[in-house]
Design a protein around this motif. Sequence first.
Motif, short mmCIF file in Angstrom:
data_model
loop_
_atom_site.label_atom_id
_atom_site.label_comp_id
_atom_site.label_asym_id
_atom_site.label_seq_id
_atom_site.Cartn_x
_atom_site.Cartn_y
_atom_site.Cartn_z
N PHE A 322 0.85 -1.19 0.00
CA PHE A 322 0.00 0.00 0.00
C PHE A 322 0.89 1.23 0.00
CE2 PHE A 322 -2.50 -3.29 2.14
CZ PHE A 322 -3.69 -3.22 1.43
N LEU A 323 0.49 2.23 -0.77
CA LEU A 323 1.29 3.46 -0.90
C LEU A 323 0.53 4.65 -0.33
CD1 LEU A 323 2.57 2.97 -4.57
CD2 LEU A 323 3.68 2.29 -2.43
N ALA A 324 1.29 5.60 0.25
CA ALA A 324 0.69 6.83 0.77
C ALA A 324 1.75 7.90 0.84
CB ALA A 324 0.08 6.60 2.15
N SER A 325 1.33 9.15 0.57
CA SER A 325 2.28 10.26 0.63
C SER A 325 2.41 10.84 2.03
CB SER A 325 1.85 11.37 -0.35
OG SER A 325 0.53 11.82 -0.02
N LYS A 326 1.46 10.52 2.87
CA LYS A 326 1.55 10.93 4.27
C LYS A 326 0.84 9.87 5.12
CE LYS A 326 -2.48 13.97 3.87
NZ LYS A 326 -3.00 15.33 4.13
N VAL A 327 1.21 9.79 6.37
CA VAL A 327 0.66 8.74 7.25
C VAL A 327 0.14 9.35 8.54
CG1 VAL A 327 1.98 6.81 6.32
CG2 VAL A 327 3.04 8.29 8.01
N ASP A 328 -0.83 10.26 8.40
CA ASP A 328 -1.44 10.82 9.60
C ASP A 328 -2.17 9.73 10.38
OD1 ASP A 328 -0.47 13.24 8.81
OD2 ASP A 328 -2.33 13.85 7.80
N ASN A 329 -2.77 8.80 9.66
CA ASN A 329 -3.44 7.66 10.28
C ASN A 329 -3.41 6.51 9.28
OD1 ASN A 329 -5.86 7.94 8.50
ND2 ASN A 329 -6.09 9.85 9.66
N PHE A 330 -3.84 5.35 9.73
CA PHE A 330 -3.77 4.17 8.87
C PHE A 330 -4.69 4.29 7.65
CE2 PHE A 330 -4.55 -0.27 7.68
CZ PHE A 330 -3.24 -0.72 7.61
N ASP A 331 -5.75 5.13 7.74
CA ASP A 331 -6.66 5.30 6.61
C ASP A 331 -5.98 5.95 5.42
OD1 ASP A 331 -8.65 4.14 8.08
OD2 ASP A 331 -9.46 6.05 8.83
N ALA A 332 -4.79 6.49 5.67
CA ALA A 332 -4.07 7.14 4.56
C ALA A 332 -3.71 6.13 3.48
CB ALA A 332 -2.81 7.82 5.09
N PHE A 333 -3.60 4.85 3.87
CA PHE A 333 -3.30 3.81 2.89
C PHE A 333 -4.60 3.34 2.24
CE2 PHE A 333 0.19 3.59 5.92
CZ PHE A 333 1.28 3.65 5.07
N SER A 334 -4.60 3.32 0.93
CA SER A 334 -5.80 2.95 0.18
C SER A 334 -5.45 1.90 -0.86
CB SER A 334 -6.39 4.19 -0.50
OG SER A 334 -7.40 3.83 -1.41
N THR A 335 -6.45 1.08 -1.16
CA THR A 335 -6.24 0.05 -2.19
C THR A 335 -6.09 0.65 -3.58
OG1 THR A 335 -8.63 -0.22 -2.37
CG2 THR A 335 -7.46 -1.72 -0.88
N ALA A 336 -6.43 1.95 -3.69
CA ALA A 336 -6.29 2.61 -4.99
C ALA A 336 -4.83 2.92 -5.29
CB ALA A 336 -7.12 3.90 -5.01
N ASN A 337 -4.00 3.01 -4.23
CA ASN A 337 -2.57 3.30 -4.40
C ASN A 337 -1.78 2.07 -3.92
OD1 ASN A 337 -3.13 6.05 -5.16
ND2 ASN A 337 -3.51 6.48 -2.99
N TYR A 338 -1.17 1.44 -4.85
CA TYR A 338 -0.47 0.20 -4.47
C TYR A 338 0.67 -0.08 -5.45
CZ TYR A 338 -3.02 -2.00 -8.32
OH TYR A 338 -3.52 -2.31 -9.55
N LYS A 339 1.46 -1.04 -5.03
CA LYS A 339 2.54 -1.56 -5.87
C LYS A 339 2.63 -3.06 -5.60
CE LYS A 339 6.81 -0.88 -4.61
NZ LYS A 339 8.14 -0.26 -4.35
N ASN A 340 2.63 -3.87 -6.64
CA ASN A 340 2.74 -5.31 -6.42
C ASN A 340 3.65 -5.94 -7.47
OD1 ASN A 340 1.24 -5.67 -8.76
ND2 ASN A 340 -0.70 -5.87 -7.66
N SER A 341 4.03 -7.18 -7.18
CA SER A 341 4.88 -7.92 -8.12
C SER A 341 4.64 -9.41 -7.94
CB SER A 341 6.36 -7.59 -7.88
OG SER A 341 6.79 -8.08 -6.63
N LEU A 342 4.89 -10.14 -9.00
CA LEU A 342 4.76 -11.60 -8.98
C LEU A 342 5.93 -12.20 -9.72
CD1 LEU A 342 3.02 -14.11 -8.30
CD2 LEU A 342 1.96 -13.83 -10.57
N GLN A 343 6.63 -13.12 -9.05
CA GLN A 343 7.79 -13.78 -9.66
C GLN A 343 7.53 -15.29 -9.67
OE1 GLN A 343 11.11 -12.59 -7.26
NE2 GLN A 343 11.36 -10.64 -8.34
N VAL A 344 7.67 -15.90 -10.82
CA VAL A 344 7.43 -17.34 -10.98
C VAL A 344 8.66 -17.97 -11.62
CG1 VAL A 344 5.97 -19.11 -12.01
CG2 VAL A 344 4.95 -16.95 -11.24
N SER A 345 9.09 -19.08 -11.03
CA SER A 345 10.24 -19.82 -11.56
C SER A 345 9.97 -21.31 -11.42
CB SER A 345 11.51 -19.44 -10.79
OG SER A 345 12.61 -20.21 -11.22
#
Length: 465
Positions: A322-345
Amino acid sequence: MKRLSILFLLLSFIATAQDNLSTQLSLEEYLGYVKKYHPVIKQAELITSTNEAKLLKARGSFDPKIEVDYDRKEFKGKDYYKKLNSTFKIPTWYGIELKGSYENNSGQYLNPEHNTPENGLYNVGISVSLAKNLFINKRIATLKQAKLYTQQGELEQQLLVNDILFEAINTYLNWLQYYQSYNVYKDYYTNADTRLKNIRKSFKAGDKPAIDTLEANINLKNRKLDLEKANIKYIKSKLELSNYLWIGNNIPMEIKEEIVPDVTTFSNIDTILNTSVTTLFDNEFENHPKLKLLELKKRNLEINKQLKVNNLLPKVDFQYNFLASKVDNFDAFSTANYKNSLQVSIPLFLRKSRGDLKLAKLKLQDIDFEIASTKVSLQNKITATEQEITSYKKQNDILKNLVNDYNTIVKSEERKFSLGESSIFLINYREVKLIESKLKEIKNEYEYAKTKGKLVKLLGKLNSL
């Protein structure tokens, strides 16, 4: 190295035995010194300490970690880039890792994908292995094995102490055997000397022929030779005993001539070694330290097998943050702002992993065979040792009767000689047989006591004395 005498350590015993010309060192007192001060006993304690250190090291793989990465480039007055990345990671038991980080990057030539808001970018996320390394991985396996190593170390310490005490007991019993043998030769040397003096008096009085004095003199020389041989064996056994006697700071001790073994040891060996009940092994067979050690080694190999099975699975690593530009509270993190990755071998043939798994299975089969053979071997050794003890006990009764009979014959022959109805040759012959019987009796008592110690060693219980 400074050599000290054990005499100083036994002052309390000397004080209570002032009327005695010598001081006894009992087997219990001797074992007390061995268990408390012998360097190998102390060395055995290091096995447990070493494995505890390995366990602590393995647990370190699950320690939270803070990482800070700061990278900056400035050239000819141009601020190329500044990159700051700080991360806090929390490994968990399974293949899951919790992570929080802060990024603050800027610069004229900064890669656009590294751009962050003016106040930086916060992210909180999770990294999880969905197949390989989820339930078992090298970190988990190492910790599990380290816990087993700690238990193995305690058992290895028991077995090592068990072996050292068995050797120490045998050395003491050997010292006692040669002490008693020396006293037998000493007594009969005195008898031979007294007999020679009496025969010389009788010869001068005209009651005995000169040949009797020669016969008695030859017998005295033989007794003196036997006494000297017995003495050197006794001295060597005493020096061997000194190898097991130490005091603090690794200082060896030397037994003085006044110190002698306890002659009641053979008759009290059951009480000393707690071997009056020889069926104890049947009730605690599965708790034998050697078998328990093998079982722990098997569990260790089972963990290794699980790890090899894990290596057959495909590697599927997933991260979500979850990504956020500020963390005044936990609600600052939203599912709209995210970064993910998947690695398969996925290895195509898995030849290396399948080979490793096959080797792991073979090692498990090998340890199963070893456990089975060790059980049978221990059972047979216990049975054989118990049979030895029974046999030595029977032999001891026979030898005691033989000694009494030969003693009676020697005394009878001496009376007949004093009446002129026997010869010095017959007395010496009878006496030789009496000495041989006494030495056999001492040897049998030694073997009996040694076998009792062997039984306790096989039970793995000498360290509990």
